[in-house]
Motif scaffolding. Structure first.
Motif, short mmCIF file in Angstrom:
data_model
loop_
_atom_site.label_atom_id
_atom_site.label_comp_id
_atom_site.label_asym_id
_atom_site.label_seq_id
_atom_site.Cartn_x
_atom_site.Cartn_y
_atom_site.Cartn_z
N ALA A 213 0.84 -1.21 0.00
CA ALA A 213 0.00 0.00 0.00
C ALA A 213 0.87 1.25 0.00
N VAL A 224 -3.26 5.15 -0.24
CA VAL A 224 -3.66 3.73 -0.35
C VAL A 224 -3.45 3.08 1.03
N ALA A 226 -3.95 -0.47 3.47
CA ALA A 226 -4.15 -1.93 3.50
C ALA A 226 -5.10 -2.26 4.65
#
Ligand SMILES: [Zn+2]
Length: 239
Positions: A213, A224, A226
């Motif tokens: 991520a 991003v 995870a």
């Protein structure tokens, strides 16, 4: 991952202005939800993106629990037609406990209280599969369920938050699942405010999803994240 429960497979629980919706209750959903004080009888709907066991394993117990074993009948189940085919994943007796079963179809929209969602495009997966694009108030977010990569994913799931099922680090051409490179293409194409990764395969788990991520954040300039068991995300954080 599911067989070993390295990460749980209970699905995603939405609470949208008080309307609670469960998506893809895989094996362990009843255990994971009760452990987290999520009460199934508060659910208004259960949605299956597709019939595979890791997305539907606990649909029957969750529908039972939603209706308190039939004593509090309510709620609907949404699923693709083939989940009701010759080998239905929902027991027929449960139909008497719920308000109804709605069949998902490509390009259709559905309403749950004040929430609407669409199933914009059929995915490329071994069984009939749809992702979901939700609209609630001024927010839009998408769930890109299991699929092989195809360009139309980008135009169909444009929203400020995307949740993506990513299984592989490297592409595995025989299997209809997304790999990290596909996810990079999708994130760069959609440019959401936030992308959440979930549904890791073993190979991706060994590569540490949180590091993947971080690399995707660096490459795309998009935040991003995870997902991990029990993680919560507040739509209000989208600003
Ligand atoms: Zn699947």
């Amino acid at each position: 991952m599911v067989a070993n429960q390295i990460q749980a497979s209970g699905g995603m629980w939405l609470n949208l202005n008080g309307t609670e919706i469960l998506i893809d209750p895989g094996p362990g959903s009843i255990v994971q939800s009760t452990k987290r004080n999520l009460q199934a009888d508060k659910l208004t709907a259960i949605i299956l993106s597709h019939r595979h066991l890791d997305h539907s394993g606990d649909v029957n117990i969750m529908a039972e629990a939603m209706t308190q074993g039939g004593f509090k009948p309510h709620g609907r189940i949404f699923l693709p037609a083939d989940a009701l085919g010759p080998e239905p994943v929902v027991f027929s007796y449960l139909k008497e406990y719920i308000d109804g079963i709605e069949v998902l179809q490509e390009g259709k929209s559905y309403q749950i209280n004040h929430i609407s969602f669409t199933t914009p495009v059929r995915h490329v997966h071994t069984v009939e599969t749809y992702g979901l694009k939700f609209r609630v108030g001024s927010y839009e977010f998408s769930y890109i369920a299991d699929t092989r990569y195809f360009d139309k994913l980008i135009e169909n799931y444009r929203s400020e938050l995307i949740i993506i099922n990513v299984v592989f680090v490297e592409n595995h051409f025989k299997v209809d699942h997304l790999a990290v490179g596909d996810v990079e293409k999708i994130i760069s194409g959609i440019k959401p405010k936030v992308a959440i990764l979930t549904h890791y395969g073993m190979q991706l788990w060994k590569a540490h999803p949180w590091e993947v991520a971080e690399q995707l954040t660096q490459k795309t300039g998009i935040q991003v994240v995870a997902a991990r068991d029990g993680m919560q995300y507040d739509l209000g954080d989208l600003g």
